[in-house]
Enzyme design. Structure first.
Site, short mmCIF file in Angstrom:
data_model
loop_
_atom_site.label_atom_id
_atom_site.label_comp_id
_atom_site.label_asym_id
_atom_site.label_seq_id
_atom_site.Cartn_x
_atom_site.Cartn_y
_atom_site.Cartn_z
CG HIS A 257 42.32 25.22 46.00
ND1 HIS A 257 43.43 24.73 46.65
CD2 HIS A 257 42.78 25.75 44.83
CE1 HIS A 257 44.51 24.94 45.91
NE2 HIS A 257 44.14 25.56 44.80
CG ASP B 286 32.92 49.81 46.04
OD1 ASP B 286 33.12 51.01 46.29
OD2 ASP B 286 33.17 49.28 44.95
CB CYS C 47 42.93 24.96 51.46
SG CYS C 47 42.64 23.85 50.07
CB CYS D 163 45.04 20.89 49.26
SG CYS D 163 44.85 21.87 47.74
CG ASP E 31 33.90 56.19 43.22
OD1 ASP E 31 33.16 55.48 43.93
OD2 ASP E 31 34.62 55.73 42.33
CB CYS F 79 47.38 24.28 48.89
SG CYS F 79 45.90 25.14 49.47
CG ASP G 104 37.82 44.72 45.69
OD1 ASP G 104 36.87 44.35 44.96
OD2 ASP G 104 38.28 45.88 45.65
#
Length: 360
Positions: A345, A76, A316, A319, A133, A314, A260
């Site tokens: 997670h 950004d 991940c 988990c 900007d 999940c 984001d």
């Protein structure tokens, strides 16, 4: 399926890039982000100029080598800091025709010009660059919104000229970085259209919704949808700073492709974990509210003897290996691994969300 090919991988839409402002996802590392199947990371050109500096990053071979993250990186511009810093207190800087004067400590000046903004992003080796900007509040008055549009268009032209010049002198076989323009205008439709038309005429690889997207704590749905309609459908539509899971679902339906936000990582460090509801996980596109997931406040007493994973659906690493009871124990201890595991997670929750939306 809409997508974009970058030097460090292809991004399929919709996609979510978690926040890594200072070239780091708080409480996690590049391996954790990979294991969570993150689509990419967002870093901040302005903040990286301050710490550790564009020269140091360039000497390290760019952000990818510096951080160990091999996936896409979006940087950004620093325009948001007009809103978050200068907009809150004038001692932090001022807006000028040739760019933004920042006073990070309220004293020493630093000019962030359109040219400097793009030069730094080239030094970082970004996959996606954002033009400078003038970011404003959704409820800004007409005079402020007009000034923001005028500056944003002027700076966008300067950014594109600098980008074209640096690209012409670039010696690399890698895919070129993409350059996105940001549409400002507050809640004024005429100003939004004027800004969008001008940016489209300049020519960019994608377009973002600029400005704070909330009014009185709620998303400005009408303006978000209208601004998305102004962007070319063939190019990526980027909604900066959004959001909550249900907001992403809603805004994907408006046509936005890329998101984001700091929410998943910040909430993780505060002990708020997101968990899909096994009975509604496949109904996400039909449930643009919060009823397709649960919020697990892991330090609550009711989880002291809860030996289930955070989410039964999940995949991940957290988990697969740890229970709610154990995570609560780590938070109560104040152990550093609590923040890391919770972050992994929540990052995987968001990447699973995007996978579900892509599948739909």
């Amino acid at each position: 399926m809409k997508s974009m090919k970058l030097a460090h991988g292809e991004v399929r839409f919709p996609a979510f890039f978690p926040d890594a402002t200072y070239a780091a996802v708080r409480a996690a590392d590049a391996i954790d982000a990979e294991n969570a199947h993150c689509d990419g990371l967002v870093m901040n050109a302005y903040h990286l100029m301050l710490k550790p500096g564009a020269g140091l990053i360039k000497s390290a071979g760019g952000l990818h080598r510096f951080t160990g993250w091999n996936g896409p990186i979006l940087t950004d511009s620093g325009g948001y800091q007009v809103f978050s810093l200068i907009g809150k207190d004038a001692k932090f800087g001022e807006i000028r025709n040739d760019g933004i004067i920042f006073r990070p400590d309220g004293g020493e000046k630093m000019l962030l010009s359109p040219e400097k903004c793009i030069q730094a992003q080239f030094a970082y080796g970004s996959d996606i660059m954002i033009t400078l900007d003038y970011c404003i509040d959704a409820d800004a008055d007409t005079a402020t919104a007009t000034a923001a549009v005028d500056a944003t268009i002027r700076w966008a032209k300067m950014c594109k000229e600098t980008y074209d010049h640096l690209l012409a002198g670039r010696k690399s076989d890698m895919l070129r970085p993409l350059l996105f323009g940001v549409i400002q205008g507050g809640n004024d439709r005429e100003l939004r259209k004027r800004c969008a038309d001008a940016l489209i005429e300049i020519g960019f690889d994608g377009f973002g919704f600029g400005g704070w997207p909330l009014s009185e704590g709620k998303l400005c749905d009408d303006m978000l949808a209208y601004t998305a309609s102004l962007m070319p459908d063939a190019l990526p539509k980027y909604l900066l700073g959004v959001g909550k899971p249900e907001e992403i679902v809603r805004c994907t339906d408006m046509g936005y492709d890329l998101f984001d936000c700091i929410i998943p990582t910040r909430e993780a460090r505060g002990g708020k974990l997101y968990a899909f509801d096994a009975s509604t996980i496949d109904d996400i596109v039909l449930s643009p509210k919060a009823d397709f997931y649960d919020s697990v406040y892991i330090i609550d007493d009711k989880y002291a003897r809860d030996h289930r994973p955070v989410s039964d659906v999940c995949d991940c690493p957290v988990c697969k290996r740890y229970s709610r009871s154990y995570l609560r124990h780590l938070f109560k201890l104040g152990d550093a691994s609590a923040h890391r595991l919770a972050t992994i997670h929540n990052l995987r929750f968001y990447s699973m969300l995007m996978e579900k939306l892509r599948g739909a």
